[in-house]
Design a protein around this motif. Structure first.
Motif, PDB file in Angstrom:
ATOM      1  N   LEU A   1       0.833  -1.201   0.000  1.00  0.00           N
ATOM      2  CA  LEU A   1       0.000   0.000   0.000  1.00  0.00           C
ATOM      3  C   LEU A   1       0.863   1.244   0.000  1.00  0.00           C
ATOM      4  CD1 LEU A   1      -2.809  -1.038   2.477  1.00  0.00           C
ATOM      5  CD2 LEU A   1      -3.022  -0.656   0.028  1.00  0.00           C
TER       6      LEU A   1
ATOM      7  N   VAL B   1       2.077   1.841  -3.468  1.00  0.00           N
ATOM      8  CA  VAL B   1       1.022   2.385  -4.324  1.00  0.00           C
ATOM      9  C   VAL B   1       0.813   3.855  -4.032  1.00  0.00           C
ATOM     10  CG1 VAL B   1      -1.440   2.331  -4.797  1.00  0.00           C
ATOM     11  CG2 VAL B   1      -0.173   0.214  -4.686  1.00  0.00           C
ATOM     12  N   ALA B   2       0.760   4.173  -2.736  1.00  0.00           N
ATOM     13  CA  ALA B   2       0.514   5.557  -2.368  1.00  0.00           C
ATOM     14  C   ALA B   2       1.644   6.450  -2.867  1.00  0.00           C
ATOM     15  CB  ALA B   2       0.376   5.666  -0.850  1.00  0.00           C
TER      16      ALA B   2
ATOM     17  N   GLY C   1       1.779   6.486  -6.776  1.00  0.00           N
ATOM     18  CA  GLY C   1       0.597   7.068  -7.380  1.00  0.00           C
ATOM     19  C   GLY C   1       0.429   8.531  -7.085  1.00  0.00           C
ATOM     20  N   LEU C   2       0.947   8.974  -5.928  1.00  0.00           N
ATOM     21  CA  LEU C   2       0.798  10.381  -5.617  1.00  0.00           C
ATOM     22  C   LEU C   2       1.869  11.213  -6.307  1.00  0.00           C
ATOM     23  CD1 LEU C   2      -0.175  10.157  -1.857  1.00  0.00           C
ATOM     24  CD2 LEU C   2      -1.624  10.811  -3.765  1.00  0.00           C
TER      25      LEU C   2
ATOM     26  N   ARG D   1       1.798   9.478 -12.381  1.00  0.00           N
ATOM     27  CA  ARG D   1       0.529   8.869 -12.819  1.00  0.00           C
ATOM     28  C   ARG D   1       0.813   7.725 -13.779  1.00  0.00           C
ATOM     29  NH1 ARG D   1      -3.953  12.896 -12.141  1.00  0.00           N
ATOM     30  NH2 ARG D   1      -2.844  14.875 -12.111  1.00  0.00           N
TER      31      ARG D   1
ATOM     32  N   LEU E   1       0.326   0.713 -11.703  1.00  0.00           N
ATOM     33  CA  LEU E   1       0.314   1.024 -10.282  1.00  0.00           C
ATOM     34  C   LEU E   1       0.067  -0.231  -9.457  1.00  0.00           C
ATOM     35  CD1 LEU E   1       0.586   3.468  -8.501  1.00  0.00           C
ATOM     36  CD2 LEU E   1      -1.889   3.770  -8.599  1.00  0.00           C
TER      37      LEU E   1
ATOM     38  N   LEU F   1      -4.138   2.720   3.366  1.00  0.00           N
ATOM     39  CA  LEU F   1      -5.208   2.346   2.447  1.00  0.00           C
ATOM     40  C   LEU F   1      -5.806   3.585   1.798  1.00  0.00           C
ATOM     41  CD1 LEU F   1      -6.336  -0.361   1.652  1.00  0.00           C
ATOM     42  CD2 LEU F   1      -8.159  -0.058   3.302  1.00  0.00           C
TER      43      LEU F   1
ATOM     44  N   ALA G   1      -4.390   6.509   1.455  1.00  0.00           N
ATOM     45  CA  ALA G   1      -3.435   7.119   0.522  1.00  0.00           C
ATOM     46  C   ALA G   1      -3.389   6.343  -0.780  1.00  0.00           C
ATOM     47  CB  ALA G   1      -2.043   7.167   1.158  1.00  0.00           C
ATOM     48  N   ALA G   2      -3.390   5.014  -0.670  1.00  0.00           N
ATOM     49  CA  ALA G   2      -3.338   4.192  -1.878  1.00  0.00           C
ATOM     50  C   ALA G   2      -4.588   4.403  -2.715  1.00  0.00           C
ATOM     51  CB  ALA G   2      -3.190   2.718  -1.495  1.00  0.00           C
TER      52      ALA G   2
ATOM     53  N   LEU H   1      -6.388   7.092  -2.874  1.00  0.00           N
ATOM     54  CA  LEU H   1      -6.256   8.384  -3.543  1.00  0.00           C
ATOM     55  C   LEU H   1      -5.337   8.271  -4.751  1.00  0.00           C
ATOM     56  CD1 LEU H   1      -6.842  11.401  -3.508  1.00  0.00           C
ATOM     57  CD2 LEU H   1      -4.838  11.716  -2.067  1.00  0.00           C
ATOM     58  N   ALA H   2      -4.228   7.568  -4.563  1.00  0.00           N
ATOM     59  CA  ALA H   2      -3.269   7.405  -5.666  1.00  0.00           C
ATOM     60  C   ALA H   2      -3.912   6.665  -6.837  1.00  0.00           C
ATOM     61  CB  ALA H   2      -2.046   6.643  -5.171  1.00  0.00           C
ATOM     62  N   THR H   3      -4.694   5.633  -6.505  1.00  0.00           N
ATOM     63  CA  THR H   3      -5.355   4.880  -7.575  1.00  0.00           C
ATOM     64  C   THR H   3      -6.348   5.751  -8.318  1.00  0.00           C
ATOM     65  OG1 THR H   3      -5.251   3.022  -6.049  1.00  0.00           O
ATOM     66  CG2 THR H   3      -6.507   2.721  -8.066  1.00  0.00           C
TER      67      THR H   3
ATOM     68  N   ARG I   1      -6.248   8.870  -8.673  1.00  0.00           N
ATOM     69  CA  ARG I   1      -5.479   9.817  -9.479  1.00  0.00           C
ATOM     70  C   ARG I   1      -5.041   9.182 -10.803  1.00  0.00           C
ATOM     71  NH1 ARG I   1      -0.245  11.843  -8.559  1.00  0.00           N
ATOM     72  NH2 ARG I   1      -0.317  13.859  -9.571  1.00  0.00           N
ATOM     73  N   SER I   2      -4.618   7.933 -10.713  1.00  0.00           N
ATOM     74  CA  SER I   2      -4.125   7.284 -11.923  1.00  0.00           C
ATOM     75  C   SER I   2      -5.250   6.978 -12.895  1.00  0.00           C
ATOM     76  CB  SER I   2      -3.400   5.987 -11.558  1.00  0.00           C
ATOM     77  OG  SER I   2      -2.015   6.169 -11.596  1.00  0.00           O
ATOM     78  N   THR I   3      -6.395   6.567 -12.359  1.00  0.00           N
ATOM     79  CA  THR I   3      -7.466   6.225 -13.286  1.00  0.00           C
ATOM     80  C   THR I   3      -8.159   7.462 -13.818  1.00  0.00           C
ATOM     81  OG1 THR I   3      -8.871   5.990 -11.372  1.00  0.00           O
ATOM     82  CG2 THR I   3      -7.983   3.975 -12.325  1.00  0.00           C
TER      83      THR I   3
ATOM     84  N   ASP J   1      -7.036  10.483 -14.567  1.00  0.00           N
ATOM     85  CA  ASP J   1      -6.429  11.173 -15.708  1.00  0.00           C
ATOM     86  C   ASP J   1      -5.362  10.259 -16.279  1.00  0.00           C
ATOM     87  OD1 ASP J   1      -4.434  14.216 -16.103  1.00  0.00           O
ATOM     88  OD2 ASP J   1      -5.219  12.746 -17.530  1.00  0.00           O
TER      89      ASP J   1
ATOM     90  N   GLU K   1       2.880   6.121 -29.904  1.00  0.00           N
ATOM     91  CA  GLU K   1       3.282   4.717 -29.813  1.00  0.00           C
ATOM     92  C   GLU K   1       2.093   3.834 -29.493  1.00  0.00           C
ATOM     93  OE1 GLU K   1       7.333   4.844 -30.552  1.00  0.00           O
ATOM     94  OE2 GLU K   1       6.648   3.147 -29.384  1.00  0.00           O
TER      95      GLU K   1
END
Lengths: 655, 319, 186
Positions: free
Chosen positions: A432, A435-436, A439-440, A443, A449, B16, B18-19, B21-23, B25-27, B29, B36
């Motif tokens: 986790l 990932v955090a 991902g932060l 992108r 990720l 969890l 934070a992860a 949020l990161a996920t 963010r990735s999905t 945008d 390529e």
């Protein structure tokens, strides 16, 4: 003269292989003494080696009266690539295949001195039958020693793409060693079906031979990916090309078979799975050989069209029919009885792994055969590109990563969920956190990720599994950290590292292609390549056009890149050679695609591939882990010191 | 240690979040599609199974530029793919659509998954019974030896039949390239179409000529002429031989070309110049025939000048 | 396993084997994925009827060119390059063939793909076609918009601006005459 000697060797090999098959069958059926059969097996190996030596001699002596040398040899080819041109085209590569097959037969025959079982001669019969088929195929249908009249004065040399990189000398033999090596676990599986019994000795032998072939195949596949990356010029290492898929398919089922052998040393409830998966692995080897050598699918890697297609297909169907028949005939005999264990037992994890890997194999096989099927059914040949494979296979691979991290932490006897959960807290936290963090800050997209997080999870879990029992009840894993176990864990770690590399290089790669005049530059991710000059130099029988690029990052020059376009007059092809600057944080990859005839402008493609070195490192770790796991369980004082490489497979693994 | 437990759980919860949020963010945008990526979803129409991203051919390079222009203009990858499909047909798409035949790509793996799960469940639930594997009871001696002998005979026949089948099939199919002289320099080129490759050869040879490397140019023209019996190519070879200082060979080739096409102006030109270089008396006659045939040829003025001078040995005018 | 279920499984296995073998065997019999059109062989001709994409540019001679300005004429669009050997043989034939039917209002324009101007001019001079209208396409993007996958290729566009024929590979004078006759007759 050399040609005739080679032809005789092939014929002798065919006769010896037939004799060996029938003699081993006598040993199996009537318990005859094995020494005649063993001699016949050695004779087969000698014949295959003689044929290879004859062709090498003809290549090195530029004997253009031999057809293979007339098609693939050349006086202008450097000696290293003359030697490796033995396997540059179809006929010669069949000789290498024969040598390796016969080598495995001889190796297997040798080990009979250690311990005789009823299964061993059956296994050898099967291996020798396969040798018979391939000897016959080479001798009658793809004989490299046929003569050419009149003998030309010179030849065109091998395919230019095979003359550019020293990996040509390592990758095919290594890949074939792994690929053909899958015949031995298959032979043992058929032996188990024919003789009607399995047991600890069978299981140990199957495990060791599968492990050996699997390690070599892993190394071969990773080396092949690295070689395509370094030579083909488009900057990728895996194109889901049919030939690449053909080498991956048996690897997937062999991994599943390997894990199924771990379900128990004395009585393995997954014996049926081991047998079925070993048979499937070799069938996939044959299907892959068919796809690669018959010209049925279009690929940059495939050999040219050849008449071998129908015969290989016939053999595939024959073997499949035999396997199917034996499985159905023997399915009445039950596997060793075992009370159903708790659901979190390792058995369930191993089965889950097998199902996932078989699913991956089904995806890859369907995608590879789909163009053929669509043409047969619909009339139009639909292509299947990387998009399908990535979309279908990546999620399955991610789930497999989860299992890969969790499974080694499960106690063999079973676990209560709470205990397992406690062991998984730290690895989950590591995942986790990764990932955090990733991902932060960047992108990379959802699949990449997830791959990063799961790779971190697996690495942390594997480290935990490698540490021997710690203090405190409920946290100790009562399995001795032997070299074998560490080998397996190293392989898991290698896969996780490779997954990180694959995810990073697919998510963060950036490239740009521009037509540059001298003095202009193209920039990607802060790296600038400025065209300094275009040189032309004669190279062998052709010419090389070299674009000199000055690489800069942040204003400071970091080096020069010299990608080339090399023209081979004898083969009439242009090969684009990339210039790669490898550093731990990533590669800078420059290619020149086109140079104007006035020599003043060039189309240059610049790419930045981060962390791609992790793919090679991870792959090497996986193969190394497999080799480590070959180590014997416990060396008895009387036995000779064990070697890490596989010399003595059978009779090992005394429980 | 309840405190430790609570802290651990809190830490996990934070991670969890934070992860998550990161996920998101990735999905949320995924970034602009790159050239390529779009190129990897299109097949190169002139190549063997390569995508437009992989192929080094000129067509693929042109397609990559078109993709770059369209993406820069703001079109979506799907729009770009549709645009290509309209012009090249559906077969330019590297991935078949999910409908129709393409659904097989998902159905077959799905079936494999179901079969795998079913078999696993069956294995996990396997009922005890049957005991350890039954080895076949040792049969009576005489019956077994008859049976094994028969089995062995059957197997021997089978193996020999397999060899015979391969021999027959191989003789029928592998008749190609047996002992009669196959084209010796057969080597199938891997990657280029005949058009591009020959043109590139000529290009390369011309570049070498410009640099004065006539010897290398001769080799290349010779190889090209062996592959393509185009008289133009042979005349280029002859001309390169002339400039490489081998007028005798040049004359021989020019004569061969003229034997097929007696009224070929270029052939007469090369022959005349070669004869002149070897001081053959037929030179001026040949050159005059050339002038009569092609008075407007680019080299005609130089030839007239040559004929009006004293005949000297030396290579012809550059052309 | 009972005998009946064994037979059932055998039948199922045989069916599965046949299903798997069918595409593999078919793949052997099929043609190679891309039929190579070699010089001298007949070009692969496709009869069509769809709107021609625009063809706009600056010719080698320096003037502006727009295909739509030639509405009302039958136009033969030939895609070539100086680095393409069959194009060198095809060009004079095309020029001659179109010259013969110029009276019927047929015109010829060349699209020079991924080439440089000097080489193109040299080739035109060598084959005696310096008067040909040629639009250079150095990046190849116009050719891609016409769906070109190699050189040489030829399109026949009728007076209403619709492509009526598309040939991949070198074409002969006879081919040109045939197509023009077909397009001209309504």
């Amino acid at each position: 003269m050399t040609g005739r000697f080679g032809g005789w060797s092939l014929g002798a090999g065919l006769v010896a292989a037939v004799a060996a098959t029938l003699l081993w069958l006598r040993v199996a059926l009537r318990a005859a003494p094995a020494r005649h059969a063993r001699r016949a097996t050695w004779a087969t190996l000698a014949a295959a080696a003689a044929a290879c030596a004859a062709l090498e001699w003809a290549l090195l002596r530029h004997d253009f009266g031999v057809r293979y040398v007339a098609d693939n040899g050349g006086r202008h080819v450097p000696p290293y690539f003359t030697v490796t041109s033995l396997w540059a085209a179809l006929d010669g590569s069949l000789l290498l295949w024969l040598l390796i097959l016969a080598g495995y037969a001889a190796l297997l025959a040798r080990s009979t001195r250690r311990r005789t079982t009823t299964l061993h001669p059956w296994a050898l019969t099967v291996v020798c039958t396969v040798c018979v088929f391939f000897f016959a195929l080479t001798y009658f249908a793809a004989n490299p020693f046929r003569s050419v009249h009149p003998a030309p004065a010179d030849g065109p040399g091998p395919n230019p793409l095979l003359q550019e990189h020293p990996a040509m000398g390592v990758h095919p033999p290594l890949l074939y060693a792994g690929y053909a090596g899958m015949v031995v676990p298959f032979a043992y599986a058929l032996a188990a079906l024919l003789a009607g019994e399995t047991g600890p000795a069978w299981l140990a032998a199957t495990r060791r031979w599968t492990l050996l072939a699997w390690s070599l195949l892993t190394a071969g596949i990773v080396l092949g990916a690295w070689w395509s990356y370094a030579v083909l010029g488009w900057g990728g290492y895996w194109a889901w090309d049919p030939v690449e898929n053909a080498s991956l398919l048996p690897w997937l089922t062999a991994t599943a078979a390997l894990h199924a052998t771990l379900a128990g040393r004395r009585r393995n409830p997954l014996t049926g799975w081991v047998v079925a998966l070993s048979c499937a692995t070799f069938l996939l080897v044959l299907v892959g050989t068919f796809l690669t050598r018959s010209g049925a699918v279009a690929s940059v890697h495939s050999f040219t069209q050849s008449p071998l297609g129908p015969m290989l297909l016939g053999f595939v169907l024959l073997v499949a029919a035999v396997v199917g028949g034996l499985l159905i005939w023997r399915s009445g005999r039950s596997a060793p009885a075992r009370p159903p264990g708790p659901p979190l037992a390792r058995q369930a994890a191993l089965l889950g792994n097998a199902v996932l890997l078989v699913l991956l194999a089904a995806i890859v096989l369907t995608g590879t055969i789909f163009p053929l099927a669509s043409e047969a059914l619909g009339g139009a040949r639909a292509a299947v590109g990387p998009g399908y494979f990535n979309r279908a296979a990546v999620p399955v691979a991610l789930v497999a990563l989860v299992l890969m991290g969790v499974a080694p932490l499960i106690r063999p006897g079973g676990d209560r969920p709470a205990e397992l959960g406690r062991r998984l807290v730290v690895p989950a936290a590591a995942g986790l956190a990764t990932v955090a963090a990733v991902g932060l800050l960047t992108r990379p997209g959802l699949p990449a990720l997830a791959a990063f997080g799961l790779a971190a999870f697996v690495l942390a879990a594997t480290a935990r599994a490698a540490a021997p029992g710690r203090a405190g009840p409920g946290t100790r894993i009562p399995v001795r950290a032997t070299v074998r176990r560490l080998g397996g864990l190293l392989s898991h770690a290698g896969i996780a590292v490779a997954a990180t590399g694959i995810a990073a290089s697919s998510a963060y790669t950036a490239s740009a292609e521009r037509q540059l005049s001298v003095g202009q530059a193209v920039t990607v991710r802060g790296v600038t390549a400025r065209l300094v000059g275009i040189d032309r130099a004669p190279a062998g029988r052709g010419m090389a056009v070299i674009a000199r690029l000055a690489l800069e990052r942040g204003g400071a020059t970091i080096g020069t890149a010299r990608p080339q376009l090399r023209y081979y007059a004898t083969r009439d092809t242009v090969v684009s050679l990339p210039a790669i600057r490898s550093r731990p944080r990533g590669d800078i990859y420059a290619t020149v695609t086109q140079v104007a005839s006035d020599g003043r402008t060039a189309t240059v493609r610049l790419a930045v591939n981060p962390l791609v070195g992790l793919v090679w490192a991870g792959g090497a770790g996986t193969a190394l882990g497999g080799l480590l796991a070959l180590r014997r369980r416990r060396s008895t004082p009387a036995a000779a010191p064990t070697a890490v490489t596989a010399g003595e497979p059978v009779g090992a693994g005394r429980p | 240690m309840k405190l430790r437990r609570i802290l651990a759980l809190a830490g996990l919860a934070a991670l969890l979040a934070a992860a998550g949020l990161a996920t998101w963010r990735s999905t949320h945008d995924s970034g602009a599609a790159t050239v390529e990526q779009v190129a990897a979803s299109l097949r190169c129409p002139a190549c063997d199974g390569e995508t437009v991203a992989q192929s080094r051919s000129p067509v693929a390079a042109a397609m990559r530029e078109v993709i770059a222009n369209q993406l820069a203009a703001g079109r979506s990858p799907d729009q770009v793919r549709t645009w290509f499909a309209q012009r090249y047909g559906e077969e330019v798409l590297a991935d078949p659509s999910g409908r129709g035949m393409g659904s097989l790509l998902w159905i077959v793996p799905g079936l494999a998954l179901l079969a795998g799960v079913a078999l696993s469940v069956r294995t996990l639930r396997h009922r005890p019974g049957g005991g350890p594997p039954r080895t076949p009871a040792p049969p009576s001696a005489s019956a077994s030896s008859v049976r094994t002998r028969r089995a062995w005979d059957l197997a021997a026949v089978g193996v020999l039949a397999m060899v015979a089948a391969v021999a027959v099939a191989g003789a029928r199919a592998g008749g190609v390239g047996s002992d009669d002289g196959d084209s010796p320099a057969a080597g199938t080129p891997a990657a280029s179409t005949p058009d591009d490759a020959l043109g590139r050869q000529i290009d390369l040879a011309k570049a070498l000529e410009q640099q004065g490397e006539y010897g290398a140019a001769v080799e290349i023209y010779r190889a090209a002429a062996a592959a393509d019996p185009d008289p133009r190519l042979r005349l280029r070879l002859a001309f390169a031989l002339l400039r490489a200082g081998r007028p005798g060979e040049a004359a021989g080739i020019a004569r061969q070309v003229l034997a097929d096409q007696p009224a070929d102006a270029d052939g007469l030109l090369v022959l005349g110049l070669a004869e002149r270089a070897t001081r053959s008396p037929a030179a001026s006659g040949t050159l005059r025939r050339f002038l009569r045939l092609a008075p407007d040829h680019p080299a005609a003025a130089d030839v007239r000048r040559l004929l009006s001078q004293q005949p000297t040995a030396g290579s012809g005018p550059g052309g | 396993m009972t005998r009946r279920s064994r037979l059932l499984w055998s039948a199922l296995a045989a069916a599965g084997l046949a299903a798997a073998a069918f595409p593999l065997a078919a793949g052997l019999r099929g043609d190679s994925p891309r039929p190579a059109a070699s010089a001298g062989a007949a070009p692969v001709t496709e009869v069509r009827d769809d709107a021609a994409p625009p063809l706009v540019g600056v010719t080698l001679a320096g003037g502006r060119f727009d295909l739509s300005a030639w509405r009302g004429h039958t136009v033969v669009v030939n895609v070539w390059a100086s680095w393409c050997a069959p194009c060198r043989q095809e060009l004079p034939q095309l020029v001659a063939a179109v010259g013969q039917v110029a009276g019927q209002g047929v015109r010829l324009v060349g699209l020079d793909v991924r080439d440089n101007d000097q080489d193109a001019r040299n080739l035109l001079a060598a084959v005696g076609a310096s008067g040909l209208t040629v639009v250079p396409d150095p990046r190849g993007t116009t050719a891609v918009s016409w769906g070109v996958s190699g050189v040489p290729e030829t399109f026949v566009v009728d007076g209403t601006g619709r492509i009526r024929a598309h040939a991949q590979g070198a074409v002969t004078a006879d081919w040109v005459r045939q197509q023009i006759d077909r397009v001209a007759t309504p």
